[in-house]
Write a protein that holds these residues in place. Structure first.
Motif, PDB file in Angstrom:
ATOM      1  N   THR A 279       0.778  -1.103   0.100  1.00 40.53           N
ATOM      2  CA  THR A 279      -0.104  -0.117  -0.006  1.00 40.53           C
ATOM      3  C   THR A 279       0.947   1.182   0.048  1.00 40.53           C
ATOM      4  OG1 THR A 279      -0.285  -0.026   2.444  1.00 40.53           O
ATOM      5  CG2 THR A 279      -1.823  -1.168   1.222  1.00 40.53           C
ATOM      6  N   LYS A 280       0.363   2.302  -0.398  1.00 41.26           N
ATOM      7  CA  LYS A 280       0.933   3.930  -0.298  1.00 41.26           C
ATOM      8  C   LYS A 280       0.075   4.572   0.435  1.00 41.26           C
ATOM      9  CE  LYS A 280       2.968   7.206  -3.194  1.00 41.26           C
ATOM     10  NZ  LYS A 280       2.141   8.484  -2.910  1.00 41.26           N
ATOM     11  N   ASP A 281       0.567   5.158   1.552  1.00 43.60           N
ATOM     12  CA  ASP A 281       0.034   6.286   2.283  1.00 43.60           C
ATOM     13  C   ASP A 281      -1.359   5.727   2.698  1.00 43.60           C
ATOM     14  OD1 ASP A 281       2.108   8.028   1.874  1.00 43.60           O
ATOM     15  OD2 ASP A 281       1.235   8.941  -0.070  1.00 43.60           O
ATOM     16  N   GLY A 282      -1.000   4.410   3.141  1.00 42.11           N
ATOM     17  CA  GLY A 282      -2.598   3.865   3.575  1.00 42.11           C
ATOM     18  C   GLY A 282      -3.827   3.641   2.640  1.00 42.11           C
ATOM     19  N   GLY A 283      -3.218   3.548   1.302  1.00 45.08           N
ATOM     20  CA  GLY A 283      -4.320   3.309   0.360  1.00 45.08           C
ATOM     21  C   GLY A 283      -3.650   2.253  -0.720  1.00 45.08           C
ATOM     22  N   GLU A 284      -4.689   2.028  -1.825  1.00 44.83           N
ATOM     23  CA  GLU A 284      -3.856   1.586  -3.045  1.00 44.83           C
ATOM     24  C   GLU A 284      -2.852   2.053  -3.607  1.00 44.83           C
ATOM     25  OE1 GLU A 284      -7.334  -0.013  -5.279  1.00 44.83           O
ATOM     26  OE2 GLU A 284      -8.172  -1.137  -3.743  1.00 44.83           O
ATOM     27  N   PRO A 286      -1.298   3.988  -6.597  1.00 47.62           N
ATOM     28  CA  PRO A 286      -1.907   5.017  -7.482  1.00 47.62           C
ATOM     29  C   PRO A 286      -1.848   4.877  -8.796  1.00 47.62           C
ATOM     30  CG  PRO A 286      -0.011   6.102  -6.427  1.00 47.62           C
ATOM     31  CD  PRO A 286      -0.245   4.595  -5.600  1.00 47.62           C
ATOM     32  N   ASP A 287      -0.590   4.317  -9.320  1.00 49.64           N
ATOM     33  CA  ASP A 287      -0.285   4.361 -10.512  1.00 49.64           C
ATOM     34  C   ASP A 287       0.181   2.616 -10.956  1.00 49.64           C
ATOM     35  OD1 ASP A 287       0.619   4.402 -13.166  1.00 49.64           O
ATOM     36  OD2 ASP A 287       1.769   6.185 -12.886  1.00 49.64           O
ATOM     37  N   GLU A 289       0.435   1.137 -13.640  1.00 46.71           N
ATOM     38  CA  GLU A 289       1.317   1.104 -14.837  1.00 46.71           C
ATOM     39  C   GLU A 289       2.583   1.119 -14.480  1.00 46.71           C
ATOM     40  OE1 GLU A 289      -0.186   3.552 -17.804  1.00 46.71           O
ATOM     41  OE2 GLU A 289      -2.312   2.467 -18.179  1.00 46.71           O
ATOM     42  N   ARG A 290       3.003   2.021 -13.724  1.00 45.93           N
ATOM     43  CA  ARG A 290       4.436   2.034 -13.322  1.00 45.93           C
ATOM     44  C   ARG A 290       4.699   1.617 -12.012  1.00 45.93           C
ATOM     45  NH1 ARG A 290       6.428   6.372 -11.646  1.00 45.93           N
ATOM     46  NH2 ARG A 290       4.508   7.202 -10.972  1.00 45.93           N
ATOM     47  N   MET A 291       3.901   1.130 -11.306  1.00 43.07           N
ATOM     48  CA  MET A 291       4.108   0.419 -10.027  1.00 43.07           C
ATOM     49  C   MET A 291       3.665  -0.944 -10.212  1.00 43.07           C
ATOM     50  SD  MET A 291       2.968   3.347  -7.152  1.00 43.07           S
ATOM     51  CE  MET A 291       3.527   4.846  -7.218  1.00 43.07           C
ATOM     52  N   ILE A 292       4.571  -1.954 -10.230  1.00 42.83           N
ATOM     53  CA  ILE A 292       4.266  -3.479 -10.518  1.00 42.83           C
ATOM     54  C   ILE A 292       4.570  -4.259  -9.526  1.00 42.83           C
ATOM     55  CG2 ILE A 292       4.710  -5.147 -12.190  1.00 42.83           C
ATOM     56  CD1 ILE A 292       5.508  -3.223 -14.343  1.00 42.83           C
ATOM     57  N   VAL A 293       3.741  -4.855  -8.965  1.00 42.52           N
ATOM     58  CA  VAL A 293       3.933  -5.938  -7.882  1.00 42.52           C
ATOM     59  C   VAL A 293       4.259  -7.353  -8.643  1.00 42.52           C
ATOM     60  CG1 VAL A 293       2.968  -7.293  -5.888  1.00 42.52           C
ATOM     61  CG2 VAL A 293       2.544  -4.550  -6.339  1.00 42.52           C
ATOM     62  N   GLU A 294       5.307  -7.707  -8.338  1.00 40.20           N
ATOM     63  CA  GLU A 294       5.744  -9.190  -8.633  1.00 40.20           C
ATOM     64  C   GLU A 294       5.997  -9.943  -7.513  1.00 40.20           C
ATOM     65  OE1 GLU A 294       8.948  -8.791 -11.283  1.00 40.20           O
ATOM     66  OE2 GLU A 294       7.769  -7.898 -13.117  1.00 40.20           O
ATOM     67  N   GLY A 295       5.231 -10.841  -6.908  1.00 43.06           N
ATOM     68  CA  GLY A 295       5.538 -11.442  -5.967  1.00 43.06           C
ATOM     69  C   GLY A 295       5.855 -10.842  -4.653  1.00 43.06           C
ATOM     70  N   ARG A 296       7.032 -10.686  -3.959  1.00 40.21           N
ATOM     71  CA  ARG A 296       7.254  -9.947  -2.943  1.00 40.21           C
ATOM     72  C   ARG A 296       7.993  -8.573  -3.196  1.00 40.21           C
ATOM     73  NH1 ARG A 296       7.053 -13.720   1.190  1.00 40.21           N
ATOM     74  NH2 ARG A 296       7.252 -15.841   0.544  1.00 40.21           N
ATOM     75  N   GLU A 297       7.958  -8.381  -4.628  1.00 35.20           N
ATOM     76  CA  GLU A 297       8.527  -7.140  -4.871  1.00 35.20           C
ATOM     77  C   GLU A 297       7.543  -6.053  -5.022  1.00 35.20           C
ATOM     78  OE1 GLU A 297      11.346  -8.338  -7.856  1.00 35.20           O
ATOM     79  OE2 GLU A 297      12.775  -9.112  -6.483  1.00 35.20           O
ATOM     80  N   LEU A 298       8.080  -4.813  -5.225  1.00 32.47           N
ATOM     81  CA  LEU A 298       6.998  -3.539  -5.623  1.00 32.47           C
ATOM     82  C   LEU A 298       8.052  -3.031  -6.681  1.00 32.47           C
ATOM     83  CD1 LEU A 298       4.942  -1.475  -6.138  1.00 32.47           C
ATOM     84  CD2 LEU A 298       5.661  -0.363  -3.931  1.00 32.47           C
ATOM     85  N   ILE A 299       7.935  -2.978  -7.872  1.00 26.06           N
ATOM     86  CA  ILE A 299       8.765  -2.293  -9.088  1.00 26.06           C
ATOM     87  C   ILE A 299       7.902  -0.880  -9.429  1.00 26.06           C
ATOM     88  CG2 ILE A 299       9.851  -2.399 -10.994  1.00 26.06           C
ATOM     89  CD1 ILE A 299       9.965  -5.532 -10.694  1.00 26.06           C
ATOM     90  N   THR A 306       5.719  12.618  -8.166  1.00 28.82           N
ATOM     91  CA  THR A 306       4.312  11.874  -7.340  1.00 28.82           C
ATOM     92  C   THR A 306       4.585  10.651  -6.495  1.00 28.82           C
ATOM     93  OG1 THR A 306       4.032  10.870  -9.444  1.00 28.82           O
ATOM     94  CG2 THR A 306       3.441  13.132  -9.296  1.00 28.82           C
ATOM     95  N   ASP A 307       5.725  10.162  -6.591  1.00 27.93           N
ATOM     96  CA  ASP A 307       5.938   8.800  -6.020  1.00 27.93           C
ATOM     97  C   ASP A 307       6.320   9.184  -4.532  1.00 27.93           C
ATOM     98  OD1 ASP A 307       5.292   7.389  -8.382  1.00 27.93           O
ATOM     99  OD2 ASP A 307       7.475   7.680  -9.000  1.00 27.93           O
ATOM    100  N   ASN A 308       6.576   9.998  -4.096  1.00 28.85           N
ATOM    101  CA  ASN A 308       6.814  10.350  -2.744  1.00 28.85           C
ATOM    102  C   ASN A 308       5.694  10.133  -1.877  1.00 28.85           C
ATOM    103  OD1 ASN A 308       9.380  11.719  -3.690  1.00 28.85           O
ATOM    104  ND2 ASN A 308       8.865  13.688  -3.354  1.00 28.85           N
TER     105      ASN A 308
END
Length: 442
Positions: A279-284, A286-287, A289-299, A306-308
């Motif tokens: 999660t980011k800042d307590g929510g899902e 936001p992007d 397309e650029r934020m990809i979850v692969e198993g245990r990794e967040l890419i 805006t990613d801050n």
């Protein structure tokens, strides 16, 4: 074929130790024999001097086995090895514990002379087994492991090992011994019970398990004289369930705009928590397309401002939930940031017309130096030089204020006066017109 240990004791008739001619000097000589269960025992009776008198072997039940070369007992395990006037040797194959006892060799003179030989049979311990652990344990539970073996004679010894390191366990039901084992307490009890002619041995350990015991191998080792240096062993590998624990690992020390960035959620737990939740800042996120979850990794394929924010990884299993957080701050290109010394503020002021300075003290992704801090060293040197100059200036002024020229006019005529009063009276202009001493400062 099992190895055989033999302990021999020579038995002589009590009448005389040296044979002489005639029946008076005829005495049978035997030896005690020790064999391993299942092997072959050879029983030998010798006579140094014999005038054609027959020899006989009898078992512990006083049943005749052989009279000379004549077999008297129908037992296919008993065979004649050698028969002469001076020796009678028989063999007993596949020896059992019931064959143990005192055998008699008789020389049929007048009177009959006998010699005793004791056959000792060593019982081989059976393969051990570990009982008491049949399901995964939960962290904090008490677990009991019991190792059992039977058929040994004399009683076998049992030793415990944890991952090839011995756990000291000894004692009995009345006197259990407790050994401290790294992070928990192991108590042990050893029991020995006679079952007919052999012994049953069991050793029990009690331990309170934690996550460090997950995958630990507890080995029961049975040692016995019949096994030589190759003990019987059995191993039980513990499975311990425990709540997860996670930690976020990032791929960049100083994330910059446009870079590829990866966060990995390193989690431990049994059962292994799958999947993990980002999660980011307590929510899902936001992007997607650029934020990809692969198993245990967040890419994040391409970083921007805006990613801050605060990224959170959470892992769960049936025993609990654990999470970790990472605060991301994305920089612009580092070439646009002149770095000032920590003594002058510890911040980076952005060029290109930006009004907002970037504070390195409060920034979680602050630049970490990888070499000597030349700015800090320069600041320290400047302070030292400044203090030295100040000290030199103060010292110079002090010396200047205490250095001067004193001009005085002593009373004339004082040199010829016999005493001080006369010198004053004879002074020119008397005391009232005497020129005062003057002091001039530079």
């Amino acid at each position: 074929m099992r190895c055989m240990s033999v302990v021999s004791v020579v038995n002589l008739s009590p009448a005389s130790s040296r044979p002489t001619a005639g029946s008076q000097g005829q005495f049978p000589i035997t030896q005690n024999v020790t064999v391993v269960e299942g092997s072959t025992a050879n029983m030998t009776c010798r006579v140094d001097y014999n005038d054609n008198t027959s020899l006989q072997w009898s078992n512990p039940a006083q049943q005749t086995l052989f009279f000379g070369d004549k077999k008297a007992l129908r037992d296919n395990r008993i065979e004649l090895v050698r028969a002469s006037w001076k020796e009678l040797t028989i063999s007993i194959s596949e020896v059992t514990l019931s064959d143990e006892g005192q055998y008699t060799c008789s020389l049929f003179t007048m009177p009959v002379k006998t010699s005793k030989a004791f056959l000792t049979v060593l019982g081989v311990p059976e393969k051990p087994e570990i009982i008491g652990f049949s399901r995964p344990a939960v962290e904090g539970e008490d677990v009991t492991l019991t190792c059992m073996t039977s058929g040994s004679k004399p009683a076998a010894d049992i030793r415990w090992f944890r991952n090839d390191k011995e756990v000291q366990v000894c004692g009995n039901k009345r006197n259990p011994v407790i050994a401290i084992w790294i992070h928990h307490v192991v108590s042990g009890v050893k029991e020995v019970n006679a079952t007919g002619r052999s012994f049953a041995v069991r050793s029990t350990v009690h331990l309170r398990v934690d996550r460090n015991d997950d995958g630990a191998a507890y080995t029961c080792s049975v040692e016995h004289i019949t096994l030589n240096s190759t003990p019987h062993q059995v191993t039980e590998v513990l499975e311990v369930h425990y709540a997860p624990q996670v930690k976020i690992v990032h791929s960049l020390i100083v994330p910059q705009e446009g870079q590829y960035f990866k966060l990995e959620c390193v989690s431990k737990g049994n059962p292994l928590p799958e999947p993990v939740l980002w999660t980011k800042d307590g929510g899902e996120l936001p992007d997607v397309e650029r934020m990809i979850v692969e198993g245990r990794e967040l890419i994040i394929t391409t970083l921007n401002k805006t990613d801050n924010g605060t990224y959170r990884c959470e892992a769960s299993n049936h025993l609990g939930t654990h999470s970790d957080e990472y605060v991301l701050f994305v920089y612009g290109e580092l070439s646009s940031y002149p770095i000032t010394t920590p003594a002058l503020g510890v911040f980076i002021s952005q060029q290109c017309g930006t009004q907002n300075p970037i504070n390195l003290v409060n920034n979680p992704n602050a630049l970490t130096p990888h070499g000597p801090d030349h700015a800090l060293i320069g600041g320290v040197v400047a302070v030292v030089v400044f203090i030295t100059l100040c000290f030199i200036i103060v010292l110079g002024r002090y010396l200047a204020r205490h250095k001067g020229t004193y001009l005085t006019n002593e009373a004339k005529g004082a040199e010829d006066a016999p005493d001080a009063d006369t010198a004053i009276i004879n002074a020119e202009g008397n005391h009232a017109h005497a020129e005062e001493k003057k002091e001039y400062f530079i």
